[in-house]
Design a protein around this motif. Structure first.
Motif, PDB file in Angstrom:
ATOM      1  N   MET A  97       0.551  -1.121   0.144  1.00  0.00           N
ATOM      2  CA  MET A  97       0.292  -0.034   0.147  1.00  0.00           C
ATOM      3  C   MET A  97       1.066   1.282   0.171  1.00  0.00           C
ATOM      4  O   MET A  97       0.809   1.905  -0.446  1.00  0.00           O
ATOM      5  N   MET A  98       1.986   0.916   0.310  1.00  0.00           N
ATOM      6  CA  MET A  98       2.930   2.391   0.584  1.00  0.00           C
ATOM      7  C   MET A  98       3.525   2.324  -0.677  1.00  0.00           C
ATOM      8  O   MET A  98       4.166   4.072  -1.301  1.00  0.00           O
ATOM      9  N   LEU A  99       3.672   1.339  -1.019  1.00  0.00           N
ATOM     10  CA  LEU A  99       4.350   1.702  -2.806  1.00  0.00           C
ATOM     11  C   LEU A  99       3.652   1.822  -3.557  1.00  0.00           C
ATOM     12  O   LEU A  99       3.968   2.778  -4.344  1.00  0.00           O
ATOM     13  N   LEU A 105       1.710   5.887   6.047  1.00  0.00           N
ATOM     14  CA  LEU A 105       2.476   5.882   8.157  1.00  0.00           C
ATOM     15  C   LEU A 105       2.274   4.130   7.670  1.00  0.00           C
ATOM     16  O   LEU A 105       0.939   3.771   8.235  1.00  0.00           O
ATOM     17  N   ALA A 106       3.658   3.599   8.205  1.00  0.00           N
ATOM     18  CA  ALA A 106       3.718   2.084   8.992  1.00  0.00           C
ATOM     19  C   ALA A 106       3.903   2.073   9.660  1.00  0.00           C
ATOM     20  O   ALA A 106       5.102   2.181  10.029  1.00  0.00           O
ATOM     21  N   VAL A 107       3.107   1.463  10.801  1.00  0.00           N
ATOM     22  CA  VAL A 107       3.911   1.251  12.103  1.00  0.00           C
ATOM     23  C   VAL A 107       4.189  -0.161  12.893  1.00  0.00           C
ATOM     24  O   VAL A 107       2.641  -0.881  12.774  1.00  0.00           O
ATOM     25  N   PHE A 108       4.776  -0.355  13.320  1.00  0.00           N
ATOM     26  CA  PHE A 108       5.496  -1.358  13.727  1.00  0.00           C
ATOM     27  C   PHE A 108       5.389  -1.765  15.198  1.00  0.00           C
ATOM     28  O   PHE A 108       6.420  -0.811  15.700  1.00  0.00           O
ATOM     29  N   LEU A 156       8.575   2.522  13.063  1.00  0.00           N
ATOM     30  CA  LEU A 156       7.889   3.784  11.648  1.00  0.00           C
ATOM     31  C   LEU A 156       8.608   3.349  10.158  1.00  0.00           C
ATOM     32  O   LEU A 156       9.463   4.410  10.459  1.00  0.00           O
ATOM     33  N   TYR A 157       7.609   3.564   9.498  1.00  0.00           N
ATOM     34  CA  TYR A 157       8.435   4.325   8.124  1.00  0.00           C
ATOM     35  C   TYR A 157       7.558   4.585   7.827  1.00  0.00           C
ATOM     36  O   TYR A 157       5.502   4.407   7.834  1.00  0.00           O
ATOM     37  N   ALA A 158       7.498   6.373   6.570  1.00  0.00           N
ATOM     38  CA  ALA A 158       6.967   7.120   6.573  1.00  0.00           C
ATOM     39  C   ALA A 158       7.350   7.583   4.587  1.00  0.00           C
ATOM     40  O   ALA A 158       8.434   7.487   4.702  1.00  0.00           O
ATOM     41  N   LEU A 192      -3.816   8.189  10.995  1.00  0.00           N
ATOM     42  CA  LEU A 192      -2.233   8.837  11.188  1.00  0.00           C
ATOM     43  C   LEU A 192      -1.770   7.974  10.033  1.00  0.00           C
ATOM     44  O   LEU A 192      -0.590   7.851   9.757  1.00  0.00           O
ATOM     45  N   LEU A 193      -2.754   6.657   9.768  1.00  0.00           N
ATOM     46  CA  LEU A 193      -2.071   5.536   9.798  1.00  0.00           C
ATOM     47  C   LEU A 193      -2.879   5.497   7.661  1.00  0.00           C
ATOM     48  O   LEU A 193      -2.407   4.393   7.218  1.00  0.00           O
ATOM     49  N   GLY A 194      -2.973   6.319   7.506  1.00  0.00           N
ATOM     50  CA  GLY A 194      -3.963   6.510   6.458  1.00  0.00           C
ATOM     51  C   GLY A 194      -5.894   5.941   6.536  1.00  0.00           C
ATOM     52  O   GLY A 194      -5.631   6.078   5.120  1.00  0.00           O
ATOM     53  N   TYR A 195      -5.963   5.609   7.808  1.00  0.00           N
ATOM     54  CA  TYR A 195      -7.946   5.370   6.798  1.00  0.00           C
ATOM     55  C   TYR A 195      -8.250   6.650   6.783  1.00  0.00           C
ATOM     56  O   TYR A 195      -7.999   8.196   7.271  1.00  0.00           O
TER      57      TYR A 195
END
Length: 210
Positions: A97-99, A105-108, A156-158, A192-195
């Protein structure tokens, strides 16, 4: 015991993301478990990894055309509450989805130090895109002073243009650890996560109905 409805998920080996899924009703799930000689297994909280031979059987018996002949990885799991949402959640779809520009933003997270033998944070999948500048990466540890073994490591990746979301997420997490989690933080996290607002509304409605 009634067999749960099952979800078959196809996983892309390059990204570790779900690229396709098939839902089996309770009646179909019972037939499927017999086909795979699994028995009336309770899949709640458990995923069953399928062999290539399993996939070929499923494709033929259920006349499926939207799954590959051979998948690098495929799992069966029980249908859960979040499958009732009118959209697909981002979990296990983050990198693709980020690509595609669909997620900022992706959070783990995992316990720190980690207590898991398996890698919960897919750093190996994301790292090439950090190196080439496609994503920005940040790490922080939320310490548990009362029980240090329960401290949490966050990664976190953004995308660079949305890097502000990293600082906002960290601030939200630290504040919630002091004040306690609530619906406001839940909605902020989703945003923040994009929803979208509509997706946040649907999620809150589903959670309130439980």
């Amino acid at each position: 015991m009634t067999t749960n409805a099952l979800i078959l998920e196809i996983i892309d080996s390059a990204t570790g993301c779900i690229t396709g899924e098939v839902k089996f009703s309770e009646a179909e799930a019972s037939k499927l478990l017999d086909l795979l000689d699994i028995g009336n297994t309770d899949f709640l909280g458990v995923s069953y990894e399928l062999e290539e031979s399993d996939m070929r059987k499923i494709k033929i018996i259920f006349k499926l055309k939207n799954i590959p002949e051979i998948a690098s990885t495929a799992y069966l799991r029980a249908q859960g509450v979040l499958d009732d949402l009118p959209y697909k959640i981002h979990t296990n779809r983050e990198l693709l989805m980020m690509l595609a520009g669909e997620k900022p933003l992706a959070v783990f997270y995992d316990f720190y130090p980690s207590t898991n033998d398996s890698e919960l944070i897919p750093t190996d999948k994301f790292e090439p895109y950090v190196i080439n500048g496609r994503f920005i990466k940040r790490e922080f540890i939320l310490k548990n002073e009362q029980n240090p073994d329960k401290s949490i490591q966050w990664i976190l990746y953004a995308v660079p243009s949305e890097s502000w979301r990293i600082d906002a997420f960290i601030l939200m997490t630290k504040t919630a650890s002091i004040c306690g989690w609530n619906n406001g933080f839940e909605r902020m996290e989703g945003t923040l996560l994009g929803y979208s607002d509509e997706q946040n509304d649907a999620y809150q409605e589903l959670m309130n109905a439980l």
